[in-house]
Design a protein around this motif. Sequence first.
Motif, PDB file in Angstrom:
ATOM      1  N   TRP A  39       0.431  -0.926  -0.152  1.00 16.32           N
ATOM      2  CA  TRP A  39       0.319   0.123  -0.130  1.00 16.32           C
ATOM      3  C   TRP A  39       0.561   1.375   0.290  1.00 16.32           C
ATOM      4  CZ3 TRP A  39      -4.551  -1.583  -0.414  1.00 16.32           C
ATOM      5  CH2 TRP A  39      -5.516  -2.675  -0.245  1.00 16.32           C
ATOM      6  N   ASN A  40       1.092   1.686  -1.501  1.00 20.21           N
ATOM      7  CA  ASN A  40       1.805   2.862  -1.270  1.00 20.21           C
ATOM      8  C   ASN A  40       1.796   4.414  -1.355  1.00 20.21           C
ATOM      9  OD1 ASN A  40       3.554   4.574  -2.778  1.00 20.21           O
ATOM     10  ND2 ASN A  40       5.735   2.639  -2.685  1.00 20.21           N
ATOM     11  N   VAL A  41       1.754   5.090  -0.808  1.00 22.78           N
ATOM     12  CA  VAL A  41       1.411   6.461  -0.136  1.00 22.78           C
ATOM     13  C   VAL A  41       1.640   6.786  -1.525  1.00 22.78           C
ATOM     14  CG1 VAL A  41       2.904   7.281   1.228  1.00 22.78           C
ATOM     15  CG2 VAL A  41       0.390   7.879   1.195  1.00 22.78           C
ATOM     16  N   THR A  42       2.755   7.235  -2.131  1.00 21.94           N
ATOM     17  CA  THR A  42       3.412   8.039  -3.523  1.00 21.94           C
ATOM     18  C   THR A  42       2.820   7.301  -4.080  1.00 21.94           C
ATOM     19  OG1 THR A  42       5.661   7.864  -2.163  1.00 21.94           O
ATOM     20  CG2 THR A  42       5.569   8.847  -4.382  1.00 21.94           C
ATOM     21  N   ASP A  43       2.698   6.531  -4.650  1.00 24.38           N
ATOM     22  CA  ASP A  43       2.100   6.065  -5.701  1.00 24.38           C
ATOM     23  C   ASP A  43       0.257   6.494  -5.999  1.00 24.38           C
ATOM     24  OD1 ASP A  43       3.979   4.643  -6.936  1.00 24.38           O
ATOM     25  OD2 ASP A  43       3.382   2.664  -5.958  1.00 24.38           O
ATOM     26  N   VAL A  44      -0.540   6.566  -4.892  1.00 25.39           N
ATOM     27  CA  VAL A  44      -1.641   6.902  -4.129  1.00 25.39           C
ATOM     28  C   VAL A  44      -1.641   8.393  -4.617  1.00 25.39           C
ATOM     29  CG1 VAL A  44      -3.790   7.483  -3.105  1.00 25.39           C
ATOM     30  CG2 VAL A  44      -2.486   5.169  -3.375  1.00 25.39           C
ATOM     31  N   CYS A  45      -0.930   9.335  -4.505  1.00 29.09           N
ATOM     32  CA  CYS A  45      -0.958  10.542  -4.569  1.00 29.09           C
ATOM     33  C   CYS A  45      -0.806  10.570  -6.321  1.00 29.09           C
ATOM     34  CB  CYS A  45       0.612  11.703  -3.451  1.00 29.09           C
ATOM     35  SG  CYS A  45      -0.055  11.547  -1.363  1.00 29.09           S
ATOM     36  N   ASN A  46       0.471  10.210  -7.118  1.00 26.95           N
ATOM     37  CA  ASN A  46       0.450  10.087  -7.635  1.00 26.95           C
ATOM     38  C   ASN A  46      -1.448   9.796  -8.627  1.00 26.95           C
ATOM     39  OD1 ASN A  46       3.017  11.545  -8.252  1.00 26.95           O
ATOM     40  ND2 ASN A  46       4.164   9.464  -7.880  1.00 26.95           N
ATOM     41  N   GLY A  47      -1.372   9.215  -8.252  1.00 24.73           N
ATOM     42  CA  GLY A  47      -2.664   8.402  -9.431  1.00 24.73           C
ATOM     43  C   GLY A  47      -3.671   9.883  -9.088  1.00 24.73           C
ATOM     44  N   LEU A  48      -4.437  10.393  -7.677  1.00 24.51           N
ATOM     45  CA  LEU A  48      -4.733  11.401  -7.649  1.00 24.51           C
ATOM     46  C   LEU A  48      -4.658  12.736  -9.160  1.00 24.51           C
ATOM     47  CD1 LEU A  48      -6.880  12.436  -5.037  1.00 24.51           C
ATOM     48  CD2 LEU A  48      -4.953  13.487  -4.604  1.00 24.51           C
ATOM     49  N   LEU A  49      -3.215  12.765  -8.683  1.00 20.02           N
ATOM     50  CA  LEU A  49      -2.886  13.932  -9.697  1.00 20.02           C
ATOM     51  C   LEU A  49      -3.323  13.008 -11.283  1.00 20.02           C
ATOM     52  CD1 LEU A  49       0.368  14.863  -8.131  1.00 20.02           C
ATOM     53  CD2 LEU A  49      -1.848  15.853  -7.269  1.00 20.02           C
ATOM     54  N   GLY A  50      -3.314  12.189 -10.968  1.00 23.10           N
ATOM     55  CA  GLY A  50      -3.258  11.831 -12.906  1.00 23.10           C
ATOM     56  C   GLY A  50      -4.571  11.736 -12.916  1.00 23.10           C
ATOM     57  N   GLY A  51      -5.783  11.746 -12.362  1.00 21.42           N
ATOM     58  CA  GLY A  51      -6.999  11.581 -12.407  1.00 21.42           C
ATOM     59  C   GLY A  51      -7.197  13.311 -12.621  1.00 21.42           C
ATOM     60  N   PHE A  52      -6.642  14.072 -11.548  1.00 20.04           N
ATOM     61  CA  PHE A  52      -6.949  15.739 -11.732  1.00 20.04           C
ATOM     62  C   PHE A  52      -6.678  16.060 -13.169  1.00 20.04           C
ATOM     63  CE2 PHE A  52      -6.640  16.485  -6.599  1.00 20.04           C
ATOM     64  CZ  PHE A  52      -8.173  15.939  -6.865  1.00 20.04           C
ATOM     65  N   ALA A  53      -5.108  15.508 -13.687  1.00 22.12           N
ATOM     66  CA  ALA A  53      -4.287  16.170 -14.878  1.00 22.12           C
ATOM     67  C   ALA A  53      -5.525  15.507 -15.589  1.00 22.12           C
ATOM     68  CB  ALA A  53      -3.063  15.312 -15.582  1.00 22.12           C
ATOM     69  N   ALA A  54      -5.808  14.254 -16.266  1.00 25.53           N
ATOM     70  CA  ALA A  54      -7.227  14.305 -17.105  1.00 25.53           C
ATOM     71  C   ALA A  54      -8.503  14.826 -17.550  1.00 25.53           C
ATOM     72  CB  ALA A  54      -7.766  12.519 -17.326  1.00 25.53           C
ATOM     73  N   ILE A  55      -9.400  15.093 -16.335  1.00 29.41           N
ATOM     74  CA  ILE A  55     -10.440  15.526 -15.857  1.00 29.41           C
ATOM     75  C   ILE A  55     -10.496  17.181 -15.973  1.00 29.41           C
ATOM     76  CG2 ILE A  55     -10.156  16.465 -13.053  1.00 29.41           C
ATOM     77  CD1 ILE A  55     -13.035  14.828 -15.090  1.00 29.41           C
ATOM     78  N   THR A  56      -9.240  17.606 -16.496  1.00 30.27           N
ATOM     79  CA  THR A  56      -9.081  18.949 -16.771  1.00 30.27           C
ATOM     80  C   THR A  56     -10.000  20.144 -17.695  1.00 30.27           C
ATOM     81  OG1 THR A  56      -7.078  18.884 -14.754  1.00 30.27           O
ATOM     82  CG2 THR A  56      -7.478  21.177 -16.517  1.00 30.27           C
ATOM     83  N   SER A  57      -9.718  18.776 -18.741  1.00 26.83           N
ATOM     84  CA  SER A  57      -9.882  19.191 -20.148  1.00 26.83           C
ATOM     85  C   SER A  57     -11.345  19.492 -20.484  1.00 26.83           C
ATOM     86  CB  SER A  57      -9.726  17.747 -21.156  1.00 26.83           C
ATOM     87  OG  SER A  57      -9.693  18.365 -22.443  1.00 26.83           O
ATOM     88  N   GLY A  58     -12.377  17.946 -19.456  1.00 31.49           N
ATOM     89  CA  GLY A  58     -13.539  18.672 -19.569  1.00 31.49           C
ATOM     90  C   GLY A  58     -14.271  18.274 -18.565  1.00 31.49           C
ATOM     91  N   CYS A  59     -13.974  18.786 -17.813  1.00 27.05           N
ATOM     92  CA  CYS A  59     -14.145  19.227 -16.472  1.00 27.05           C
ATOM     93  C   CYS A  59     -15.776  19.751 -16.076  1.00 27.05           C
ATOM     94  CB  CYS A  59     -13.272  19.833 -14.971  1.00 27.05           C
ATOM     95  SG  CYS A  59     -12.773  21.451 -15.488  1.00 27.05           S
ATOM     96  N   SER A  60     -16.091  20.913 -17.355  1.00 27.96           N
ATOM     97  CA  SER A  60     -16.664  21.454 -17.140  1.00 27.96           C
ATOM     98  C   SER A  60     -18.074  20.911 -17.774  1.00 27.96           C
ATOM     99  CB  SER A  60     -16.943  22.745 -17.666  1.00 27.96           C
ATOM    100  OG  SER A  60     -16.248  22.739 -19.101  1.00 27.96           O
ATOM    101  N   VAL A  61     -18.112  19.684 -18.847  1.00 27.06           N
ATOM    102  CA  VAL A  61     -19.269  19.577 -19.819  1.00 27.06           C
ATOM    103  C   VAL A  61     -19.150  17.885 -19.756  1.00 27.06           C
ATOM    104  CG1 VAL A  61     -18.219  21.521 -21.647  1.00 27.06           C
ATOM    105  CG2 VAL A  61     -17.241  19.513 -21.328  1.00 27.06           C
ATOM    106  N   VAL A  62     -18.780  17.062 -18.811  1.00 31.99           N
ATOM    107  CA  VAL A  62     -19.646  16.124 -18.087  1.00 31.99           C
ATOM    108  C   VAL A  62     -20.292  16.463 -17.203  1.00 31.99           C
ATOM    109  CG1 VAL A  62     -16.859  15.229 -19.809  1.00 31.99           C
ATOM    110  CG2 VAL A  62     -16.922  15.273 -16.872  1.00 31.99           C
ATOM    111  N   ASP A  63     -20.672  14.751 -16.780  1.00 31.27           N
ATOM    112  CA  ASP A  63     -22.051  14.801 -16.110  1.00 31.27           C
ATOM    113  C   ASP A  63     -21.335  14.396 -15.025  1.00 31.27           C
ATOM    114  OD1 ASP A  63     -24.441  15.240 -16.479  1.00 31.27           O
ATOM    115  OD2 ASP A  63     -24.296  13.723 -18.448  1.00 31.27           O
ATOM    116  N   PRO A  64     -20.710  14.058 -13.750  1.00 35.59           N
ATOM    117  CA  PRO A  64     -20.388  13.352 -12.662  1.00 35.59           C
ATOM    118  C   PRO A  64     -19.755  11.922 -13.148  1.00 35.59           C
ATOM    119  CG  PRO A  64     -21.592  14.896 -11.242  1.00 35.59           C
ATOM    120  CD  PRO A  64     -22.179  14.649 -12.751  1.00 35.59           C
TER     121      PRO A  64
END
Length: 495
Positions: free
Chosen positions: A315-340
């Motif tokens: 259970w690696n905290v650094t990997d989880v942090c990077n995964g979290l940021l990867g999700g943010f980087a991905a949603i940044t394009s369509g965050c305003s035009v997609v459903d939750p």
Amino acid sequence: MSTLNCSAAQLAQLLGANTTDAAGAAAYICDQFSAVSNKFIDTAYAVDSTYLLFSAYLVFSMQLGFAMLCAGSVRAKNTMNIMLTNVLDAATGGLFYYMFGFAFAFGGPSNGFIGRHNFALKSIPSSNFDYPYFLYQWAFAIAAAGITSGSIAERTQFVAYLIYSSFLTGFVYPVVSHWFWSSDGWASASNPDLLFGSGAIDFAGSGVVHIVGGIAGLCGALIEGPRIGRFDHSGRAVALRGHSASLVVLGTFLLWFGWYGFNPGSFTKILSAYQTGSYYGQWSAVGRTAVTTTLAGCTAALTTLFGKRILSGHWNVTDVCNGLLGGFAAITSGCSVVDPWAAVICGFVAALVLIGCNKLAERVQFDDPLEAAQLHGGCGAWGVFFTGLFARKKYVREVYPARPDRSYGLFMGGGGKLLAAQVIEILVIVGWVSATMGPLFVVLHKLNLLRISAEDELEGMDRTRHGGLAYVYDDEDALNNHEIPMKKIESADKS
């Protein structure tokens, strides 16, 4: 019935012939209405400017998050170096974006490739831009430079940081933001002559910011090569772990906080009603954008947690942090035009993309201390593509109202035109950044200005380049670093 304007002549007719000085009374009433109307207009400008300024402050606070994340992800012997580069990304980027970058990005009227007005903020404020807009866009520009610094950490000469950061924030990044965010840009969703009838929708910059920073870092890291000891003689990866998981977690939470300015703030204004007299307006879209951002990051974090547990047994905290940021980087394009619910899908796939990119990086012996190229480049590309699949018709037409007939997501019944524009965006950004930043890093390498010596790398740049280690553990370390140790003062014996 036609709408009556508040003119003295029309209002005097309504007041009737029995009214004493009807013309004067009508003029007075209209003046009062005009004054009240102007106050509402002033208030709307003030509210929107305050909202944009607050968003700019949030995005700028992400620099502290980058600094903490970078510091925790490198070894202790290079902490001062990476912290200094983060400070200078902001400082250098501030001057170069002020002198050139903002004009190249938004200096219209211009052609579809590059802006050509408003150098050094000439003619600002204007009806198009005010100072808060510059501040907000500068915070975005230095975020792209901060991404790149993570990819080439622990082995890059200080002068190289200054050169690439100036070039990236002053020219490379602004040209890309002009293409996709300026109303004159050839692929912008705000351009009246839309690419494929839709333009490329990159609302807050999965492509403009994250792919740009990720590909620039990829170019630099490839040309520099891996850190000494990152791969053994047989080519197997050797973990060079960062020295502080605490700083990584702190930096991640600061970035998470700042992302609420990065994505919702990209509306640039909040006081816009979609329906007059209704509870539903742009403020609702701002809130929805914050929700989609949150859900994508949370889903990516959990997916990474269990995915890495299956692959590594930890259970690696650094990997989880990077995964979290990867999700943010991905949603940044369509965050305003997609459903939750679509944001959950975005985060889930983003985590898989990051894990896959990291596996590929190890296989080809690519070394990125912060996984920045994989995280921002790979997840950012997925985010741009994702928008072409899941952008909802209603949201697209609210956020981009100029063309009500524009295309939307393929899976939402909108056809493939938007998806085609999104693919074009990914390809041209990768091509542009590779064609500009790649040669720059090659020239720096040929001039011996890119990578430090093997001796300095093994010793650590804090000691060899910055006058001493970031951490002093005892007096012996202080003396070895030519520092004056603090001595404990004993209390006087009064007996």
